[in-house]
Design a protein around this motif. Structure first.
Motif, mmCIF file in Angstrom:
data_model
loop_
_atom_site.group_PDB
_atom_site.id
_atom_site.type_symbol
_atom_site.label_atom_id
_atom_site.label_comp_id
_atom_site.label_asym_id
_atom_site.label_seq_id
_atom_site.Cartn_x
_atom_site.Cartn_y
_atom_site.Cartn_z
ATOM 1 N N ILE A 1 2.844 2.031 4.654
ATOM 2 C CA ILE A 1 2.142 1.813 3.380
ATOM 3 C C ILE A 1 1.117 2.918 3.159
ATOM 4 C CG2 ILE A 1 0.498 0.309 2.173
ATOM 5 C CD1 ILE A 1 2.042 -2.083 3.429
ATOM 6 N N ASP A 2 0.361 3.262 4.184
ATOM 7 C CA ASP A 2 -0.638 4.333 4.067
ATOM 8 C C ASP A 2 0.006 5.636 3.603
ATOM 9 O OD1 ASP A 2 -2.669 2.640 4.879
ATOM 10 O OD2 ASP A 2 -2.654 3.339 6.961
ATOM 11 N N HIS A 3 1.185 5.954 4.102
ATOM 12 C CA HIS A 3 1.858 7.212 3.763
ATOM 13 C C HIS A 3 2.487 7.188 2.374
ATOM 14 C CE1 HIS A 3 0.887 8.632 7.603
ATOM 15 N NE2 HIS A 3 1.973 8.337 8.256
ATOM 16 N N ARG A 4 2.806 6.012 1.862
ATOM 17 C CA ARG A 4 3.478 5.918 0.564
ATOM 18 C C ARG A 4 2.544 5.531 -0.579
ATOM 19 N NH1 ARG A 4 9.335 3.199 1.775
ATOM 20 N NH2 ARG A 4 9.836 4.502 3.551
ATOM 21 N N LEU A 5 1.335 5.180 -0.270
ATOM 22 C CA LEU A 5 0.398 4.719 -1.288
ATOM 23 C C LEU A 5 -0.093 5.883 -2.147
ATOM 24 C CD1 LEU A 5 -0.997 2.010 -2.035
ATOM 25 C CD2 LEU A 5 -2.897 2.738 -0.612
ATOM 26 N N VAL A 6 -0.047 5.706 -3.447
ATOM 27 C CA VAL A 6 -0.575 6.703 -4.378
ATOM 28 C C VAL A 6 -2.044 6.370 -4.578
ATOM 29 C CG1 VAL A 6 -0.480 7.622 -6.728
ATOM 30 C CG2 VAL A 6 1.642 7.003 -5.523
ATOM 31 N N GLU A 7 -2.907 7.253 -4.131
ATOM 32 C CA GLU A 7 -4.346 7.031 -4.272
ATOM 33 C C GLU A 7 -4.773 7.374 -5.694
ATOM 34 O OE1 GLU A 7 -6.458 5.802 -2.059
ATOM 35 O OE2 GLU A 7 -5.086 5.733 -0.371
ATOM 36 N N PRO A 8 -5.594 6.541 -6.311
ATOM 37 C CA PRO A 8 -6.083 6.873 -7.663
ATOM 38 C C PRO A 8 -6.956 8.128 -7.593
ATOM 39 C CG PRO A 8 -7.174 4.912 -6.808
ATOM 40 C CD PRO A 8 -6.133 5.302 -5.807
ATOM 41 N N HIS A 9 -6.879 8.942 -8.627
ATOM 42 C CA HIS A 9 -7.712 10.153 -8.686
ATOM 43 C C HIS A 9 -9.167 9.740 -8.882
ATOM 44 C CE1 HIS A 9 -4.083 12.229 -8.592
ATOM 45 N NE2 HIS A 9 -3.961 12.611 -9.849
ATOM 46 N N ARG A 10 -10.005 10.395 -8.146
ATOM 47 C CA ARG A 10 -11.428 10.101 -8.267
ATOM 48 C C ARG A 10 -12.113 11.290 -8.915
ATOM 49 N NH1 ARG A 10 -12.324 6.703 -2.778
ATOM 50 N NH2 ARG A 10 -10.482 5.515 -3.126
ATOM 51 N N ILE A 11 -13.015 10.992 -9.797
ATOM 52 C CA ILE A 11 -13.732 12.068 -10.516
ATOM 53 C C ILE A 11 -15.117 12.216 -9.944
ATOM 54 C CG2 ILE A 11 -14.596 12.790 -12.755
ATOM 55 C CD1 ILE A 11 -12.326 11.192 -14.007
#
Length: 80
Positions: free
Chosen positions: A70-80
């Motif tokens: 899951i950690d490798h496939r998770l798309v992290e939201p972009h942070r500004i």
């Protein structure tokens, strides 16, 4: 039959383990919850493992491997 159900990083994980004389029958389903995006979906996975390890060891290894996947496939939201 044994079941392990938990939520990890916004994904619902269901693991079912059935027992045969010489094999463990394992079904794994990972379902992202609303708002969670995976690079590649998992779908249902079925495994057959020889009964050379105890159930506790197999359960612990499965949970750890699924969490890493899951950690490798998770798309992290972009942070500004």
């Amino acid at each position: 039959m044994w079941s392990i159900n938990f939520v990890y990083r916004g994904c619902n994980v269901d693991i079912e383990i059935g027992e045969r004389v010489t094999l463990w029958d394992i079904t794994i389903e990972v379902t992202p919850l609303d708002g969670v995006e995976l690079i590649e979906p998992f779908g249902a996975r079925k495994l057959k493992l020889a009964k050379v390890e105890e159930l506790d060891e197999i359960q612990a290894a499965l949970v750890e491997e699924i969490q890493m996947a899951i950690d490798h496939r998770l798309v992290e939201p972009h942070r500004i």
